[in-house]
Scaffold this active site. Structure first.
Site, PDB file in Angstrom:
ATOM      1  N   VAL A 220      38.692 -17.625  24.574  1.00 37.28           N
ATOM      2  CA  VAL A 220      37.867 -17.356  23.393  1.00 37.28           C
ATOM      3  C   VAL A 220      36.622 -18.234  23.323  1.00 37.28           C
ATOM      4  O   VAL A 220      35.752 -18.003  22.476  1.00 37.28           O
ATOM      5  CB  VAL A 220      38.682 -17.498  22.086  1.00 37.28           C
ATOM      6  CG1 VAL A 220      39.757 -16.427  21.998  1.00 37.28           C
ATOM      7  CG2 VAL A 220      39.258 -18.894  21.922  1.00 37.28           C
TER       8      VAL A 220
ATOM      9  N   ALA B 114      55.281 -24.783  11.935  1.00 37.93           N
ATOM     10  CA  ALA B 114      56.055 -23.676  12.518  1.00 37.93           C
ATOM     11  C   ALA B 114      56.711 -24.116  13.820  1.00 37.93           C
ATOM     12  O   ALA B 114      56.171 -24.951  14.556  1.00 37.93           O
ATOM     13  CB  ALA B 114      55.148 -22.475  12.762  1.00 37.93           C
TER      14      ALA B 114
ATOM     15  N   LYS C 249      40.726 -25.837  10.438  1.00 41.77           N
ATOM     16  CA  LYS C 249      41.411 -24.817   9.646  1.00 41.77           C
ATOM     17  C   LYS C 249      40.777 -24.651   8.263  1.00 41.77           C
ATOM     18  O   LYS C 249      40.812 -23.553   7.686  1.00 41.77           O
ATOM     19  CB  LYS C 249      42.897 -25.132   9.536  1.00 41.77           C
ATOM     20  CG  LYS C 249      43.629 -25.006  10.864  1.00 41.77           C
ATOM     21  CD  LYS C 249      43.486 -23.607  11.474  1.00 41.77           C
ATOM     22  CE  LYS C 249      44.271 -23.437  12.744  1.00 41.77           C
ATOM     23  NZ  LYS C 249      44.189 -22.071  13.298  1.00 41.77           N
TER      24      LYS C 249
ATOM     25  N   THR D 123      56.929 -23.602  17.022  1.00 47.78           N
ATOM     26  CA  THR D 123      56.171 -22.941  18.085  1.00 47.78           C
ATOM     27  C   THR D 123      56.117 -23.847  19.317  1.00 47.78           C
ATOM     28  O   THR D 123      56.458 -25.035  19.242  1.00 47.78           O
ATOM     29  CB  THR D 123      54.734 -22.651  17.620  1.00 47.78           C
ATOM     30  OG1 THR D 123      54.083 -23.907  17.333  1.00 47.78           O
ATOM     31  CG2 THR D 123      54.728 -21.775  16.372  1.00 47.78           C
TER      32      THR D 123
ATOM     33  N   TYR E 151      42.114 -31.207  13.261  1.00 46.62           N
ATOM     34  CA  TYR E 151      42.789 -29.925  13.079  1.00 46.62           C
ATOM     35  C   TYR E 151      42.549 -29.387  11.676  1.00 46.62           C
ATOM     36  O   TYR E 151      42.248 -28.200  11.485  1.00 46.62           O
ATOM     37  CB  TYR E 151      44.279 -30.091  13.347  1.00 46.62           C
ATOM     38  CG  TYR E 151      45.074 -28.821  13.221  1.00 46.62           C
ATOM     39  CD1 TYR E 151      44.964 -27.805  14.170  1.00 46.62           C
ATOM     40  CD2 TYR E 151      45.944 -28.622  12.152  1.00 46.62           C
ATOM     41  CE1 TYR E 151      45.698 -26.632  14.056  1.00 46.62           C
ATOM     42  CE2 TYR E 151      46.678 -27.455  12.028  1.00 46.62           C
ATOM     43  CZ  TYR E 151      46.546 -26.462  12.983  1.00 46.62           C
ATOM     44  OH  TYR E 151      47.266 -25.304  12.860  1.00 46.62           O
TER      45      TYR E 151
END
Length: 250
Positions: free
Chosen positions: A48, A177, A148, A179, A144
Site C-alpha cells: 500500500v 485483538a 489511528k 491477531t 500508532y
C-alpha cells in the site's frame, strides 16, 4: 457484493474476507504477501506504500470481479514507544502505511465505487480499520495512536465528501485483538503470559477481542444492512472506551 479487502491475507483482514465469502460475496484480497489469502478469494500482491501497484491491483480487482461495491481498508502496522522512542524515519514509515495506504487505496477505488453506486444506491461503502488508540490514551503507543487518530478523522471527512455520491464511509475501532501482530508483541515481552493477562485485564470483558468479532462489525458496516450508517466509528473493544468499572470486589 464485490469486495476488495486490503491486508486480507492474515489477521482481521483474512477474517473479513472469509466472512464476506460465507455471505456470498466475491472477494479480492490485496496484501504484500498473499500466501494466507482465504481460499476462494482473488489474491493480489501489492504494497500500500506503492501507489502504482495499488492502482494496478484495484483496477484488476474491479475488472475481474466485474465491479466494486465495497472497499475494506484494513492494511496497517503497529508501533511501540513514546514520542522519544521512534525516529523520523519510523514515523514516516508507519504514517505512510497506516494513513496514506488508505488514501491511495480509496483514491483508486472511488471511480469504481461511484459507478457501482449509480447502479446500486445504498449498497456501496468504504470501511476502514481504525483502533481504540484513536480515542483513548494508551501508554507506549504514541506513533500508532497518532496514525489511528488520523484514520478516524479521515473517515469522517471522507464520509462527508462522498455521502451525496451514494458511498458510505465508516470505521471500526477494535480494542486489543488477538491477531498475529499482538502475538509478536507478546513474544517480545519479558513475561509473555503476564503481558497477555495485562492486555486482557484492561478490557472490561476481561479478554482480548477476536479477529472474527472485529470482522463481523466490518462486514455489517460494509453491507446493505447498514445502508443508513455513514460517518460512524463502531467500537469493538470489550467496553474499553465507554465503561469505567470499579475494581473487582469493591
Amino acid at each position: 457484493m464485490n469486495a476488495l479487502v486490503t491486508g486480507g491475507a492474515s489477521g482481521i483482514g483474512a477474517a473479513v474476507a472469509t466472512m464476506l465469502l460465507e455471505r456470498g460475496a466475491r472477494v479480492a484480497v490485496l496484501d504484500r504477501e498473499t500466501a494466507g489469502a482465504p481460499e476462494g478469494t482473488l489474491a493480489l500482491k501489492a504494497d500500500v506504500t506503492d501507489d502504482a501497484a495499488v492502482h494496478e491491483a484495484v483496477d484488476r480487482a474491479a475488472a475481474e470481479l466485474g465491479s466494486l461495491h465495497t472497499l475494506v481498508s484494513n492494511a496497517g502496522i503497529g508501533s511501540v514507544g513514546s514520542v522519544e522512542d521512534n525516529d523520523d524515519d519510523e514515523w514516516t514509515r508507519v504514517l505512510d502505511i497506516n494513513v496514506l495506504g488508505m488514501v491511495r487505496t480509496a483514491r483508486h477505488a472511488l471511480p469504481h465505487l461511484r459507478r457501482a453506486a449509480a447502479e446500486r444506491p445504498g449498497a456501496v461503502s468504504i470501511t476502514q480499520t481504525c483502533s481504540i488508540a484513536a480515542t483513548a490514551g494508551l501508554p507506549q503507543r504514541a506513533l500508532y495512536s497518532a496514525s489511528k487518530g488520523a484514520v478516524l478523522s479521515l473517515t469522517l471527512a471522507m464520509a462527508a465528501d462522498h455521502v451525496r455520491e451514494g458511498i458510505r464511509v465508516n470505521c471500526v475501532n477494535p480494542g486489543t485483538a488477538d491477531t498475529p501482530w499482538v502475538g509478536r508483541l507478546l513474544g517480545q515481552a519479558a513475561d509473555p503470559a503476564a503481558e497477555r493477562a495485562a492486555l486482557s485485564a484492561r478490557q472490561p470483558l476481561g479478554r482480548l477481542v477476536t479477529a472474527d468479532e472485529v470482522a463481523a462489525a466490518i462486514v455489517y458496516l460494509a453491507g446493505p444492512a447498514a445502508a443508513s450508517v455513514t460517518g460512524t466509528a463502531l467500537a469493538v473493544d470489550g467496553g474499553m472506551q465507554g465503561l469505567r468499572l470499579r475494581p473487582a470486589g469493591s
